[in-house]
Design a protein around this motif. Structure first.
Motif, mmCIF file in Angstrom:
data_model
loop_
_atom_site.group_PDB
_atom_site.id
_atom_site.type_symbol
_atom_site.label_atom_id
_atom_site.label_comp_id
_atom_site.label_asym_id
_atom_site.label_seq_id
_atom_site.Cartn_x
_atom_site.Cartn_y
_atom_site.Cartn_z
ATOM 1 N N HIS A 1 -28.953 5.214 74.879
ATOM 2 C CA HIS A 1 -28.798 5.221 73.426
ATOM 3 C C HIS A 1 -29.312 6.537 72.828
ATOM 4 O O HIS A 1 -29.868 6.566 71.731
ATOM 5 N N ILE A 2 -29.095 7.624 73.556
ATOM 6 C CA ILE A 2 -29.454 8.958 73.088
ATOM 7 C C ILE A 2 -28.201 9.829 73.111
ATOM 8 O O ILE A 2 -27.482 9.877 74.105
ATOM 9 N N ILE A 3 -27.945 10.516 72.000
ATOM 10 C CA ILE A 3 -26.810 11.437 71.900
ATOM 11 C C ILE A 3 -27.356 12.842 71.709
ATOM 12 O O ILE A 3 -28.236 13.078 70.869
ATOM 13 N N GLY A 4 -26.847 13.786 72.484
ATOM 14 C CA GLY A 4 -27.243 15.178 72.333
ATOM 15 C C GLY A 4 -26.426 15.858 71.246
ATOM 16 O O GLY A 4 -25.204 15.722 71.203
ATOM 17 N N GLN B 1 -26.900 26.141 56.481
ATOM 18 C CA GLN B 1 -27.066 25.091 55.459
ATOM 19 C C GLN B 1 -26.152 23.899 55.687
ATOM 20 O O GLN B 1 -26.579 22.750 55.624
ATOM 21 N N LEU B 2 -24.887 24.146 56.006
ATOM 22 C CA LEU B 2 -23.946 23.046 56.171
ATOM 23 C C LEU B 2 -24.285 22.211 57.403
ATOM 24 O O LEU B 2 -24.039 21.001 57.422
ATOM 25 N N ALA B 3 -24.879 22.849 58.413
ATOM 26 C CA ALA B 3 -25.263 22.117 59.616
ATOM 27 C C ALA B 3 -26.273 21.027 59.286
ATOM 28 O O ALA B 3 -26.241 19.934 59.872
ATOM 29 N N GLY B 4 -27.173 21.322 58.331
ATOM 30 C CA GLY B 4 -28.160 20.325 57.933
ATOM 31 C C GLY B 4 -27.508 19.096 57.311
ATOM 32 O O GLY B 4 -27.894 17.959 57.607
ATOM 33 N N GLU B 5 -26.506 19.319 56.457
ATOM 34 C CA GLU B 5 -25.811 18.201 55.836
ATOM 35 C C GLU B 5 -25.033 17.401 56.879
ATOM 36 O O GLU B 5 -25.000 16.166 56.835
ATOM 37 N N PHE B 6 -24.417 18.106 57.814
ATOM 38 C CA PHE B 6 -23.653 17.427 58.863
ATOM 39 C C PHE B 6 -24.586 16.597 59.739
ATOM 40 O O PHE B 6 -24.308 15.433 60.033
ATOM 41 N N LEU B 7 -25.697 17.200 60.156
ATOM 42 C CA LEU B 7 -26.649 16.500 61.019
ATOM 43 C C LEU B 7 -27.233 15.281 60.329
ATOM 44 O O LEU B 7 -27.420 14.228 60.955
ATOM 45 N N THR B 8 -27.509 15.386 59.039
ATOM 46 C CA THR B 8 -28.062 14.247 58.302
ATOM 47 C C THR B 8 -27.097 13.065 58.321
ATOM 48 O O THR B 8 -27.492 11.924 58.598
ATOM 49 N N TYR C 1 -28.873 4.214 67.724
ATOM 50 C CA TYR C 1 -28.844 5.384 68.604
ATOM 51 C C TYR C 1 -29.794 6.460 68.097
ATOM 52 O O TYR C 1 -30.005 6.599 66.885
ATOM 53 N N HIS C 2 -30.352 7.221 69.033
ATOM 54 C CA HIS C 2 -31.205 8.360 68.711
ATOM 55 C C HIS C 2 -30.410 9.650 68.899
ATOM 56 O O HIS C 2 -29.555 9.730 69.783
ATOM 57 N N VAL C 3 -30.702 10.645 68.085
ATOM 58 C CA VAL C 3 -30.029 11.943 68.186
ATOM 59 C C VAL C 3 -31.058 13.000 68.557
ATOM 60 O O VAL C 3 -32.012 13.225 67.819
ATOM 61 N N ASN C 4 -30.861 13.607 69.719
ATOM 62 C CA ASN C 4 -31.696 14.731 70.146
ATOM 63 C C ASN C 4 -30.972 16.032 69.808
ATOM 64 O O ASN C 4 -29.840 16.233 70.238
#
Length: 323
Positions: free
Chosen positions: A61-64, A72-79, A90-93
């Motif tokens: 249950h971990i996704i890389g 900046q946009l990467a932060g919004e996508f990751l959130t 699931y956990h995101v590493n």
């Protein structure tokens, strides 16, 4: 003929048991030997069906989440991606993969079952080198890739850019500039084709002012410096991201240039920064893209399936306030 584990061992110049340890993810294998075995698997297009079945039984249950640099946009996508993953347990590493070798090392986690799946926000290796890892776990990206093995939430920028150019021309702008990422990027190629087609369609509009920048950092201010020294300045400029558009505007204002009175500036994300600064932009539905990327990875690993969201980009008109 289908490659076997013996073929892998022969090409990698190692034993069958060492290859088995790499494929199963059980037991120690030196990094040098592991890389040789992975290269052999890649070369021979080996499909370890049993390993794929094992992967689904042994979920972590971990996704890389792979990214080479923050923007900046990467932060919004990751959130958005992280929230979707958390809702399903699931956990995101997050891995900052700043070299091609590091990128492959992280993806090795699919082989040893330390990762269930992986998402590539950015990439450093060629897709031909990355695609074989989909044998060990699902892969997704928001970049353009024509592969049945990797899901892409890519949005075609060609019709969007053509629409923007036509819209600005209809509003009376006669010199339209563009700030692009590097020419190797699929989005830049799509925009360049749109620019070419628009020039043939409306030759009275000058679209010759084009700037290229590999990354977002410094792109806006550097493009603004060029604009300031250009004799026939564009009266409208389209930037490849809202962050770059905001930096472009801020730098021009330091030189007492009025936006939008002296030059109209358009971004492309509909990110929070465009809403705060009132920048006309394109809504690419970043949140829906992120949720779809996670849904694909989840659906490859689980039942029942998560629904995919429709993504229909649109132009968001805003009036930048001059101050």
């Amino acid at each position: 003929m289908t490659a076997t584990i013996f073929d892998i061992a022969r090409l990698a110049q190692t034993s069958k048991s060492t290859v088995s340890r790499v494929i199963s993810g059980k037991g120690y294998v030196s990094q040098e030997k592991r890389q040789a075995i992975l290269a052999a698997i890649d070369t021979l297009h080996y499909v370890p069906s049993q390993a794929a079945r094992n992967m689904r039984r042994q979920q972590t249950h971990i996704i890389g989440f792979l990214i080479s640099d923050y923007f900046q946009l990467a932060g919004e996508f990751l959130t958005a991606f992280g929230k979707a993953a958390d809702a399903q347990g699931y956990h995101v590493n997050v891995y900052f993969t700043q070299t091609a070798e590091r990128e492959l090392t992280v993806l090795n986690g699919l082989m040893d079952h330390s990762l269930d799946a992986a998402f590539l926000l950015t990439r450093l290796n060629h897709w031909d080198r990355l695609t074989p890892y989909a044998q060990f776990g699902p892969l997704a990206t928001w970049q353009r890739v024509d592969s049945p093995a990797i899901y892409s939430s890519y949005v075609d920028h060609y019709p969007l850019y053509l629409q923007l150019l036509r819209r600005l021309a209809a509003q009376g702008y006669r010199r339209i500039g563009s700030v692009f990422t590097g020419t190797r990027h699929a989005n830049t190629q799509a925009k360049l084709q749109a620019l070419k087609d628009f020039q043939a369609e409306d030759p009275a509009v000058d679209t010759s002012w084009v700037q290229y920048h590999e990354g977002q950092h410094g792109a806006g201010s550097q493009a603004a410096d060029v604009w300031l020294t250009t004799p026939q300045r564009p009266d409208a400029v389209i930037c490849f991201s809202d962050y770059v558009a905001a930096a472009f505007i801020a730098h021009l204002r330091e030189a007492a240039i009025r936006v939008p009175q002296d030059v109209a500036v358009v971004g492309m994300d509909n990110s929070e920064i465009s809403r705060l600064m009132g920048i006309t932009t394109v809504d690419l539905h970043i949140e829906a893209q992120a949720e779809n990327d996670f849904a694909y990875l989840y659906n490859q690993l689980n039942e029942p399936q998560q629904p995919m969201k429709p993504v229909v980009p649109k132009i968001i008109e805003r009036q930048t306030t001059n101050y």
